[in-house]
Design a protein around this motif. Structure first.
Motif, PDB file in Angstrom:
ATOM      1  N   LEU A  19      -7.490 -13.510 -17.677  1.00  0.00           N
ATOM      2  CA  LEU A  19      -7.550 -13.964 -16.285  1.00  0.00           C
ATOM      3  C   LEU A  19      -6.219 -14.545 -15.825  1.00  0.00           C
ATOM      4  O   LEU A  19      -5.910 -14.504 -14.623  1.00  0.00           O
ATOM      5  CB  LEU A  19      -8.655 -15.009 -16.131  1.00  0.00           C
ATOM      6  CG  LEU A  19      -8.950 -15.531 -14.721  1.00  0.00           C
ATOM      7  CD1 LEU A  19      -9.416 -14.393 -13.814  1.00  0.00           C
ATOM      8  CD2 LEU A  19     -10.010 -16.625 -14.765  1.00  0.00           C
ATOM      9  N   PHE A  20      -5.428 -15.046 -16.753  1.00  0.00           N
ATOM     10  CA  PHE A  20      -4.134 -15.633 -16.388  1.00  0.00           C
ATOM     11  C   PHE A  20      -3.220 -14.593 -15.728  1.00  0.00           C
ATOM     12  O   PHE A  20      -2.807 -14.769 -14.575  1.00  0.00           O
ATOM     13  CB  PHE A  20      -3.486 -16.259 -17.614  1.00  0.00           C
ATOM     14  CG  PHE A  20      -2.211 -16.996 -17.339  1.00  0.00           C
ATOM     15  CD1 PHE A  20      -2.141 -17.959 -16.341  1.00  0.00           C
ATOM     16  CD2 PHE A  20      -1.069 -16.739 -18.080  1.00  0.00           C
ATOM     17  CE1 PHE A  20      -0.962 -18.649 -16.075  1.00  0.00           C
ATOM     18  CE2 PHE A  20       0.113 -17.422 -17.828  1.00  0.00           C
ATOM     19  CZ  PHE A  20       0.167 -18.371 -16.834  1.00  0.00           C
ATOM     20  N   PRO A  21      -2.893 -13.462 -16.399  1.00  0.00           N
ATOM     21  CA  PRO A  21      -2.060 -12.464 -15.707  1.00  0.00           C
ATOM     22  C   PRO A  21      -2.801 -11.760 -14.571  1.00  0.00           C
ATOM     23  O   PRO A  21      -2.200 -11.470 -13.526  1.00  0.00           O
ATOM     24  CB  PRO A  21      -1.690 -11.481 -16.822  1.00  0.00           C
ATOM     25  CG  PRO A  21      -2.748 -11.638 -17.847  1.00  0.00           C
ATOM     26  CD  PRO A  21      -3.156 -13.081 -17.804  1.00  0.00           C
ATOM     27  N   ALA A  22      -4.096 -11.473 -14.752  1.00  0.00           N
ATOM     28  CA  ALA A  22      -4.843 -10.777 -13.706  1.00  0.00           C
ATOM     29  C   ALA A  22      -4.936 -11.624 -12.439  1.00  0.00           C
ATOM     30  O   ALA A  22      -4.810 -11.116 -11.316  1.00  0.00           O
ATOM     31  CB  ALA A  22      -6.241 -10.409 -14.203  1.00  0.00           C
ATOM     32  N   GLY A  23      -5.157 -12.913 -12.603  1.00  0.00           N
ATOM     33  CA  GLY A  23      -5.247 -13.816 -11.467  1.00  0.00           C
ATOM     34  C   GLY A  23      -3.930 -13.927 -10.717  1.00  0.00           C
ATOM     35  O   GLY A  23      -3.896 -13.908  -9.473  1.00  0.00           O
ATOM     36  N   THR A  34      -4.508 -24.030 -15.102  1.00  0.00           N
ATOM     37  CA  THR A  34      -3.162 -23.558 -14.758  1.00  0.00           C
ATOM     38  C   THR A  34      -3.233 -22.271 -13.952  1.00  0.00           C
ATOM     39  O   THR A  34      -2.490 -22.080 -12.985  1.00  0.00           O
ATOM     40  CB  THR A  34      -2.332 -23.325 -16.032  1.00  0.00           C
ATOM     41  OG1 THR A  34      -2.228 -24.552 -16.760  1.00  0.00           O
ATOM     42  CG2 THR A  34      -0.932 -22.831 -15.685  1.00  0.00           C
ATOM     43  N   THR A  35      -4.142 -21.380 -14.346  1.00  0.00           N
ATOM     44  CA  THR A  35      -4.341 -20.125 -13.614  1.00  0.00           C
ATOM     45  C   THR A  35      -4.708 -20.400 -12.160  1.00  0.00           C
ATOM     46  O   THR A  35      -4.147 -19.802 -11.235  1.00  0.00           O
ATOM     47  CB  THR A  35      -5.442 -19.278 -14.273  1.00  0.00           C
ATOM     48  OG1 THR A  35      -5.077 -18.990 -15.625  1.00  0.00           O
ATOM     49  CG2 THR A  35      -5.652 -17.975 -13.513  1.00  0.00           C
ATOM     50  N   LEU A  36      -5.650 -21.314 -11.959  1.00  0.00           N
ATOM     51  CA  LEU A  36      -6.072 -21.642 -10.596  1.00  0.00           C
ATOM     52  C   LEU A  36      -4.926 -22.239  -9.784  1.00  0.00           C
ATOM     53  O   LEU A  36      -4.755 -21.912  -8.601  1.00  0.00           O
ATOM     54  CB  LEU A  36      -7.249 -22.626 -10.638  1.00  0.00           C
ATOM     55  CG  LEU A  36      -8.571 -22.089 -11.189  1.00  0.00           C
ATOM     56  CD1 LEU A  36      -9.627 -23.192 -11.181  1.00  0.00           C
ATOM     57  CD2 LEU A  36      -9.053 -20.888 -10.379  1.00  0.00           C
TER      58      LEU A  36
END
Length: 274
Positions: free
Chosen positions: A260-264, A190-192
């Protein structure tokens, strides 16, 4: 008479800059100033980790200042001065706000108060500097070349800022603990996807005259670059706030995927916002 008019315009411009810096420091810093974990962090964060975060953020801010600093000059010295001015705004506003909240006290050791204020001053200084840009205007796209140092700095600012808002909290470890490997994989994918959506939007706005194939390659390259920057920022923040200490490798991976979700998203969306 023209000289007086010019001076008045210059003074007005300076006061507008001060107003933007104060507003930006509040907008970026206030959520963390009202977060209990950030107050408690000053009690036990190691000075070395805090110093490492500051030393890493300084060159990043200098690069960003070359794009959106308080002054039009792009000279290195002017950019360094801009960054220290932004830090000054962040320090003063963080100190006064935390004093009003009684989050820092004269009864505390000076070292503890200093660490609490410095932690809060980092995101506040980001806001003070970034307030110079016209949000979402795309005015600086031409000066932020893909793959250049300024481009990477903008991505890093987005990743660190958005990640900074949640990295100190215990929820990172809680979410990582309650997720199964399948949840972790789904969150990672989902992050990607979300990062690529932002990168796609950025590539269409900056290369609108090129073909669809070129736009797709640019957005894919943007996503990959933003991912690497966000991954490094996530690991750095987790280390600074002690969320990697004593953990087994699978737990480190889980914590990293969560942050990584918010940072990405912050990295991928940074160029659209600044």
């Amino acid at each position: 008479m023209p000289s007086t008019s010019t001076n008045n315009a210059s003074d007005q411009s300076q006061w507008i800059g001060v107003g933007r810096a104060v507003g930006g420091a509040f907008v970026f810093g206030l959520p963390l100033m009202m977060t209990m974990e950030m107050w408690q962090m000053g009690l036990y964060i190691e000075p070395f980790r805090l110093l490492a975060l500051i030393l890493i953020s300084l060159p990043v801010l200098v690069c960003v200042s070359s794009v959106i600093g308080f002054r039009e000059s792009r000279e290195l010295l002017d950019n360094i001065i801009d960054v220290f001015v932004a830090y000054a705004f962040g320090l003063v506003i963080s100190f006064l706000t935390l004093l009003l909240f009684n989050a820092i006290s004269w009864d505390n050791f000076i070292e503890i108060n200093f660490k609490i204020v410095m932690l809060q001053a980092i995101p506040a200084s980001f806001g003070a500097l970034l307030a110079r840009s016209e949000i979402g205007s795309g005015e600086h796209d031409a000066s932020i070349e893909q793959g250049g140092i300024d481009y990477l700095a903008v991505l890093a600012i987005g990743a660190i800022y958005l990640g900074f808002n949640v990295a100190p909290t215990e929820e990172i470890q809680l979410i990582a603990y309650q997720m199964s490997p399948w949840h972790q994989l789904a969150l990672f994918m989902t992050t990607l996807v979300v990062m690529h959506i932002f990168s796609e939007a950025g590539s269409f706005s900056s290369v609108s005259t090129r073909g669809a194939h070129t736009k797709w390659l640019v957005s894919l390259s943007n996503t990959s670059t933003a991912f690497v920057v966000a991954l490094v920022a996530s690991v750095l923040l987790l280390w600074v706030f002690g969320h990697l200490d004593g953990l087994a490798f699978p737990q480190i991976v889980a914590n990293t995927i969560v942050l990584l979700f918010p940072a990405g998203i912050g990295a991928a969306a940074a160029k659209l916002i600044i």
